[in-house]
Each structure stands twice: as structure tokens, then as C-alpha cells.
Design a protein around this motif. Structure first.
Motif, PDB file in Angstrom:
ATOM      1  N   TYR B 130       0.577  -0.805  -0.692  1.00 49.80           N
ATOM      2  CA  TYR B 130      -0.148  -0.246  -0.116  1.00 49.80           C
ATOM      3  C   TYR B 130       1.241   0.977   0.450  1.00 49.80           C
ATOM      4  CZ  TYR B 130      -2.307  -3.967   2.884  1.00 49.80           C
ATOM      5  OH  TYR B 130      -3.263  -4.443   3.076  1.00 49.80           O
ATOM      6  N   TYR B 131       2.555   1.172   0.838  1.00 52.90           N
ATOM      7  CA  TYR B 131       2.786   2.315   0.401  1.00 52.90           C
ATOM      8  C   TYR B 131       4.288   2.141   0.711  1.00 52.90           C
ATOM      9  CZ  TYR B 131      -1.312   4.466   3.795  1.00 52.90           C
ATOM     10  OH  TYR B 131      -2.128   4.502   3.567  1.00 52.90           O
ATOM     11  N   ASP B 132       4.516   2.297  -0.477  1.00 52.37           N
ATOM     12  CA  ASP B 132       6.171   2.105  -1.005  1.00 52.37           C
ATOM     13  C   ASP B 132       7.118   2.946  -0.494  1.00 52.37           C
ATOM     14  OD1 ASP B 132       8.578   1.471  -1.928  1.00 52.37           O
ATOM     15  OD2 ASP B 132       7.414   2.136  -3.906  1.00 52.37           O
ATOM     16  N   ASN B 134      10.205   3.670  -0.167  1.00 50.27           N
ATOM     17  CA  ASN B 134      10.278   4.701  -1.380  1.00 50.27           C
ATOM     18  C   ASN B 134      10.070   5.682  -1.197  1.00 50.27           C
ATOM     19  OD1 ASN B 134      12.819   3.680  -2.747  1.00 50.27           O
ATOM     20  ND2 ASN B 134      11.247   1.802  -4.138  1.00 50.27           N
ATOM     21  N   TYR B 135       9.159   5.851  -0.853  1.00 46.55           N
ATOM     22  CA  TYR B 135       7.732   7.002  -0.630  1.00 46.55           C
ATOM     23  C   TYR B 135       8.110   7.898   0.615  1.00 46.55           C
ATOM     24  CZ  TYR B 135       4.496  11.179   0.296  1.00 46.55           C
ATOM     25  OH  TYR B 135       3.547  11.686   0.181  1.00 46.55           O
ATOM     26  N   TRP B 136       9.183   7.287   1.787  1.00 45.38           N
ATOM     27  CA  TRP B 136       9.982   7.662   2.326  1.00 45.38           C
ATOM     28  C   TRP B 136      11.121   7.591   2.662  1.00 45.38           C
ATOM     29  CZ3 TRP B 136       5.965  10.557   5.422  1.00 45.38           C
ATOM     30  CH2 TRP B 136       4.721  10.235   5.009  1.00 45.38           C
ATOM     31  N   GLY B 137      11.678   7.349   1.409  1.00 46.10           N
ATOM     32  CA  GLY B 137      12.821   7.768   1.683  1.00 46.10           C
ATOM     33  C   GLY B 137      13.754   6.436   1.941  1.00 46.10           C
ATOM     34  N   TYR B 138      13.359   4.896   2.468  1.00 45.85           N
ATOM     35  CA  TYR B 138      13.821   4.015   2.814  1.00 45.85           C
ATOM     36  C   TYR B 138      13.656   2.475   2.363  1.00 45.85           C
ATOM     37  CZ  TYR B 138      14.685   6.803   6.958  1.00 45.85           C
ATOM     38  OH  TYR B 138      15.464   7.858   7.891  1.00 45.85           O
ATOM     39  N   GLY B 139      14.078   2.722   0.403  1.00 42.10           N
ATOM     40  CA  GLY B 139      13.384   2.026  -0.470  1.00 42.10           C
ATOM     41  C   GLY B 139      14.376   0.978   0.216  1.00 42.10           C
ATOM     42  N   TYR B 143       8.167  -3.112   6.634  1.00 39.99           N
ATOM     43  CA  TYR B 143       7.095  -1.876   7.783  1.00 39.99           C
ATOM     44  C   TYR B 143       7.455  -3.057   9.032  1.00 39.99           C
ATOM     45  CZ  TYR B 143       6.312   1.266   4.856  1.00 39.99           C
ATOM     46  OH  TYR B 143       5.952   2.895   3.598  1.00 39.99           O
TER      47      TYR B 143
END
Lengths: 205, 212
Positions: B130-132, B134-139, B143
């Protein structure tokens, strides 16, 4: 006269052997869309035809004509009755819209006999038997309890296999009679006639 | 080989697209269709022997079997009024409760509240879908959530109308219920449905009448 000769020639060519390539040792995946038509006493309760279903099987050719394997499928039956008054066993009167929602998933051993392997149009007959996983819900208004049961299923079937090209995938069309005993409420069985169309795909050469 | 797999996937997805739509009864049901009307009566009662009735001026609230007070909202008053109209149409005469009515009528809103749990483990298991990250800069990171359950409550409501035999209460030393009407389903507490709902209860109880 010329036309009838042409038609006759066409029919003969359809069923003529195009190649001697055997099906023996081949595995085929068959999948088809299935429409089901309730029959007999089942039709008295669920008269609506089901256009929501499919059949699938994986069959291994044990000879040119005979293949065996596993078959499954899915069918969704639905019937809604307009509001009526029902007398309950405790003497109560219940006014409700009654809805039946029934899903069947048979898992069966299947044997299939191809009458003319290698022909342009190949008639076949099949028979399957096994377990039927049934999800049953009879709702009064919005109230009801979903019930799961396992029963018996048998499926005699006949149809045509039309290969797109020699030894490749093909189109299948046919009909089956689904024998599905199921005793619940007013139902005695879920017998239905199925008409299917789909594809047969060889899994390996 | 790839072509065959592609063909197989195409065939499977085509068939599933046709057949995956199980017809959901609840999604194919209007509020009116969701409601059920249940009536019960004492088969030994002779309704022709009752001539007068009285009805409560407020509605009792019953929550999980516990009395939770009385209310007289505009909806409650509509219900009481609709019952009066139906009783009058059946030949009964309304009197005050101090005038020894033959029948007494109670009206209740019955609530049943239950606590349910939602398993959030599946929800969190696929969180990365649901929440990549990468979006948060931690590819490449995964979780983690501590195991927990979501709790929610659901309440089902019903309207109950009870008719009591007051005429014979003294002789039998019991206030006997001679008729009950129960409505369950969606939209019960919508004002525009009140009249038709009460009428439905009376329509399926043709024996509930008297000769004035």
C-alpha cells in the motif's frame, strides 16, 4: 445439390484425421466460462439461471483418446423472492423478502474420452466425480446465517474440442449435467445443466 | 513457453472476470427489502372480547436486555400515533389508562450491541504494497507493526409493540401478552417509514380486530 455436397464435404473434413499426432503423455489445462441452468426440484426454489461460473481441469493423456486428471469449477446461484408472509413453526407470522445465495465448488477426479484425436473438430465425453464444497445462505430480509457443507458431485459432460492448430491450444464448447445432492431447508439437490465455452491449453509438448 | 503461459493467464483472467462477481444478497437489497416483520399472538385470545385500549405516551429503550430509560422523540410519537390509528381502524376505542382499558399497549426500542474484532495482521502484512517505503526515502526497508486487533462495536435495533390483556389481569393475577409485533432491519428509525411499518404489522394480523 452442389451446396449439399459442399456441406457434406465440409462436415467430413471437420471430423477427418488431420494428423497422427497423439495426445498420449500430454498435459492439458482446460478452462471455460460456464452458465448453469437449475433443473428438477432445485429449479422449484432457485429458478434463475446462473451466468456466474467457470469450469477448469488439468488432464493427462494416458492414451490418444483417454485422459484423466482433476477438475474443479465455481458456480454462483442467486434467487430473490418478493415479500411474502411465512408461517413459522412456533406459530409466528413472518413477512420477509427471502433471498437464496448458493456457491458451489466441486473438486473431482475426471476422465475424458476424445472420439477423434487429431481431427479438426474433436467430439469428446467426460465424467467427473468427487466432493462439492457448498456455501449456502438463505436470508429473511437481511438476516441469515451462512452455512458451509461438503457433499457429493458428479458431472457427465459432452462437447467439442476445436484445436487452433495441430498440437496447440484449442477452443472447447460443451454441456454438462451437474449432479449435486444437498439437503437443506426445502432443497434436496443443486442439480443443474451447465453450458460452457473456453480454452484447452497444452502445458508441455 | 512464455507464449503459452501468457495464453493460460489470459484464459484464466477472462474466465475469472466473468465469474468472480458473486451476486451479494446484501448489496442487492433495498432498505425496505432488508426489513422483516414478525407478529405473534395468543391463539386462545378472543380479540372480539376486547373493546378498549390504552397506549403508553413514551417509548422504552432496552439495551442488551437492560432498561435504559424512556423517550418521546418525534419518531416515538409518530409510532404511537400510527399504532393508535391502526387500532382505531380495527374497531378498538382508545381510553386513558385510568379508565380500565381492556388492552394495554407498550412500545419499545430494543438495541443489541456486540463487540467485534478486526484482525489487522493481514492488513499490516501487506503494508509495503500500500505504501512503498521509497516514498519515505527508505527503499528496501520493511515495515513492522506490533500485533494488535482493531475493536469495533455494532448495534442492531428493533421496534417491539406489545399488546397486553388488562381485562383479565385481575382474575388471572397475570398481565398476559396477547400480541407482539417486531420490526428488524435497515431504516426502521426513519420517520417516513413509520406509517408503512406499523401498517405492515397490522396487515399481517387480520384477527386483531373487534366489533365496536
Amino acid at each position: 445439390m452442389k451446396n449439399s455436397k459442399l456441406i457434406f464435404s465440409f462436415i467430413v473434413s471437420l471430423f477427418s484425421v488431420l494428423a497422427l499426432k497423439a495426445q498420449k503423455g500430454e498435459n492439458n489445462f482446460n478452462i471455460s466460462y460456464n452458465a448453469a441452468f437449475p433443473m428438477g426440484s432445485f429449479k422449484n426454489i432457485v429458478s434463475s439461471n446462473s451466468l456466474r461460473g467457470f469450469n477448469a481441469s488439468i488432464l493427462h493423456g494416458v492414451s490418444d483418446k483417454l485422459s484423466v486428471g482433476l477438475a474443479t469449477g465455481f458456480q454462483d446461484f442467486y434467487q430473490k423472492y418478493p415479500r411474502q408472509l411465512y408461517k413459522l413453526s412456533d406459530g409466528s407470522d413472518l413477512s420477509a423478502v427471502v433471498t437464496y445465495s448458493i456457491q458451489t465448488i466441486p473438486i473431482m477426479a475426471e476422465a475424458k474420452y476424445n472420439f477423434t484425436p487429431g481431427a479438426t473438430v474433436q467430439p469428446y465425453a467426460a465424467i467427473g466425480a468427487g466432493a462439492n464444497f457448498i456455501s449456502y445462505d438463505r436470508l429473511f430480509g437481511e438476516f441469515g446465517d451462512k452455512l458451509g457443507k461438503v457433499g457429493f458431485a458428479a458431472r457427465p459432460e459432452a462437447g467439442l474440442y476445436i484445436p487452433f492448430r495441430q498440437g496447440g491450444a484449442g477452443f472447447i464448447i460443451g454441456a454438462s449435467y451437474n449432479i449435486q445432492p444437498f439437503k437443506q431447508d426445502d432443497l434436496k439437490n443443486l442439480n443443474n445443466l451447465g453450458v460452457h465455452a473456453g480454452f484447452s491449453i497444452p502445458l508441455r509438448k | 513457453m512464455q507464449r503459452k503461459i501468457g495464453l493460460a493467464l489470459l484464459a484464466v483472467s477472462t474466465v475469472l472476470a466473468f465469474s468472480s462477481c458473486t451476486k451479494d444478497p446484501l448489496k442487492n437489497m433495498s432498505e425496505e427489502e432488508s426489513r422483516i416483520y414478525i407478529t405473534n399472538h395468543d391463539s386462545t385470545a378472543n380479540f372480539n372480547s376486547y373493546k378498549t385500549y390504552s397506549i403508553v405516551d413514551s417509548v422504552a429503550l432496552i439495551n442488551n436486555g437492560q432498561f435504559a430509560g424512556r423517550e418521546a422523540t418525534s419518531w416515538d410519537q409518530q409510532v404511537i400515533s400510527a399504532i393508535q390509528t391502526a387500532m382505531n381502524a380495527r374497531g378498538f376505542v382508545k381510553v386513558s389508562r385510568t379508565q380500565n382499558p381492556d388492552l394495554g399497549i407498550n412500545v419499545s426500542r430494543v438495541y443489541s450491541t456486540s463487540t467485534n474484532f478486526v484482525d489487522l495482521i493481514d492488513y499490516w502484512s501487506y503494508y509495503g504494497g500500500y505504501y512503498d517505503p521509497n516514498y519515505w526515502g527508505y527503499g528496501g526497508y520493511g515495515y513492522y507493526f506490533p500485533p494488535a486487533y482493531g475493536v469495533y462495536q455494532s448495534t442492531e435495533a428493533a421496534l417491539s409493540v406489545d399488546i397486553l390483556d388488562l381485562k383479565n389481569a385481575s382474575s388471572s393475577q397475570t398481565i398476559k401478552g396477547v400480541w407482539n409485533g417486531l420490526i428488524r432491519g435497515e431504516g426502521i428509525f426513519v420517520s417516513s417509514n413509520v406509517q408503512s411499518q406499523i401498517q405492515a404489522l397490522f396487515d399481517q394480523s387480520p384477527y386483531l380486530k373487534t366489533n365496536p
